[in-house]
Design an enzyme around this catalytic site. Structure first.
Site, PDB file in Angstrom:
ATOM      1  N   ASN A 178       0.011  -2.404   8.996  1.00 60.44           N
ATOM      2  CA  ASN A 178       0.108  -3.817   9.380  1.00 60.44           C
ATOM      3  C   ASN A 178       0.576  -3.863  10.831  1.00 60.44           C
ATOM      4  O   ASN A 178       0.839  -2.829  11.459  1.00 60.44           O
ATOM      5  CB  ASN A 178       1.063  -4.563   8.445  1.00 60.44           C
ATOM      6  CG  ASN A 178       0.956  -6.076   8.601  1.00 60.44           C
ATOM      7  OD1 ASN A 178      -0.128  -6.627   8.552  1.00 60.44           O
ATOM      8  ND2 ASN A 178       2.077  -6.749   8.827  1.00 60.44           N
ATOM      9  N   ASP A 198      -3.501  -4.642   7.066  1.00 59.98           N
ATOM     10  CA  ASP A 198      -4.831  -4.471   7.657  1.00 59.98           C
ATOM     11  C   ASP A 198      -5.620  -3.367   6.966  1.00 59.98           C
ATOM     12  O   ASP A 198      -6.848  -3.356   7.006  1.00 59.98           O
ATOM     13  CB  ASP A 198      -4.698  -4.188   9.153  1.00 59.98           C
ATOM     14  CG  ASP A 198      -4.098  -5.394   9.855  1.00 59.98           C
ATOM     15  OD1 ASP A 198      -2.852  -5.476   9.929  1.00 59.98           O
ATOM     16  OD2 ASP A 198      -4.866  -6.265  10.284  1.00 59.98           O
TER      17      ASP A 198
END
Ligand code: MRU
Length: 364
Positions: A257, A247
């Site tokens: 993440n 992310d």
């Protein structure tokens, strides 16, 4: 990708009206395939924060369309610029971890800044461009990551390659193709034998609900496992590689993440199993030098942990799984230190998780 034989993207502008954005409403998957129509900036903010759509790349594209809808709403107002900046802030606040969202909003603001009477046209073109960039990135991540899977298949004399993944970083998390699953779809198409171990990914179960659904649609062999199973499988030779999305990736390669990713990376390192991150360059945030302790980690409603939701009698039902008054904590993401990452697969190639290699990727 195809659903029931028909090609879909996860988000698109409704033609010819051009004032409505359509999305696949992920809240109903895998049990119902529902398209939601979004016609205002506020509706887009709600769709992102309440996870009608989710996944780093897709929320970036959704935010771009959210800005386009904001332009339609504010165009002609004497306070056009201020109103737009406020709407940009609201979009950025919907989900704090995935940096794609901020990148997309900033790009939209920049493009609209000097557009004058062409603001609507420019906003539309820019949003469509961001959508196309995400799609192209997914396709190229697939091509670049294929070599990793091919390499493992070769060393195993073409026996089944066992891959563990966490959360959902397939096509539903982007416009199409995905990140972590993109090389897997392609390897499967090329006839490489694969099996995917799918972490259920509590508390929102993106693995069990979305990744499993995607793999099933593609006819890829897979098994859903409880989140704590990976270490055991690794110790027993049942995993050849781990691949997840990200992310936000810091300048040094630390990667945020979905919560639980870090533990998979630790177990992979302990068992000498390669651990790859697949992400487009739009998920890098090079303004952050090192990610551990610095990347903002979203905390969501604790009830997502306290309750389990399942499908019964044709609708979702939630049941409490803990004592009535027990508090819970719901950290959405964790950060995997660069030292545990074997490589980062991007649309521009594969790089090592370190500042020099990452810089080279950006220079391409
Ligand atoms: O909270 P979500 O579902 O939006 O989480 C984002 C993710 O899907 C994962 O962290 C993913 O592995 C990286 S983004 C494709």
């Amino acid at each position: 990708m195809k659903v029931n034989g028909k090609s879909y993207r996860t988000i698109w502008m409704k033609e010819p009206d051009n004032s409505t954005v359509c999305i696949i409403d992920q809240r109903f998957l895998p049990h119902r395939f529902i398209i939601e129509e979004i016609s205002s900036h506020n509706e887009m903010c709600k769709a992102i924060s309440e996870m009608h759509l989710r996944g780093a790349g897709l929320i970036g594209v959704a935010a771009a369309y959210g800005m386009y809808l904001a332009v339609l709403e504010c165009f002609g107002s004497p306070n056009f610029e201020d109103e737009l900046k406020q709407k940009a802030k609201e979009l950025i606040a919907t989900r704090p971890t995935a940096v794609n969202l901020k990148h997309a909003v900033d790009k939209m603001l920049q493009a609209i800044k000097n557009a004058g009477n062409n603001a609507i046209k420019i906003a539309k073109q820019t949003a469509l461009g961001i959508e196309q960039e995400d799609l192209n990135a997914g396709r190229l991540i697939g091509e670049n990551g294929l070599s990793v899977i091919q390499g493992i298949s070769k060393t195993k004399n073409e026996e089944t390659v066992n891959i563990l993944t966490h959360c959902n970083a397939g096509w539903l998390a982007f416009v199409d193709y995905g990140s972590a699953l993109a090389p897997i779809y392609l390897a499967h198409k090329k006839g490489i034998k694969l099996h995917v171990w799918v972490d259920e990914t509590r508390p929102r179960n993106q693995g069990a609900m979305l990744t499993a659904w995607e793999l099933q649609n593609e006819g890829i062999s897979h098994t859903i496992i409880a989140d704590n199973t990976g270490g055991h499988l690794m110790q027993n030779g049942l995993i050849d590689m781990v691949i997840t999305g990200a992310d936000r990736i810091a300048a040094n390669g630390d990667a945020a993440n979905k919560i639980g990713t870090y533990l998979k990376a630790l177990a992979a390192a302990d068992n000498n199993i390669p651990f790859y991150i697949a992400a487009p360059t739009s998920s890098f945030d090079r303004s952050i030098k090192q990610g551990v302790g610095t990347i903002p980690v979203e905390q969501r409603n604790p009830d997502e942990v306290r309750y389990v939701t399942g499908w019964a009698d044709n609708h979702w039902q939630s049941v409490l799984i803990c004592p009535e008054n027990s508090p819970a904590a719901n950290y959405g993401f964790d950060v995997t230190p660069a030292r545990l990452i074997s490589g980062i697969i991007t649309e521009k190639g594969i790089c090592k998780a370190n500042i020099d290699d990452i810089c080279k990727i950006f220079d391409r």
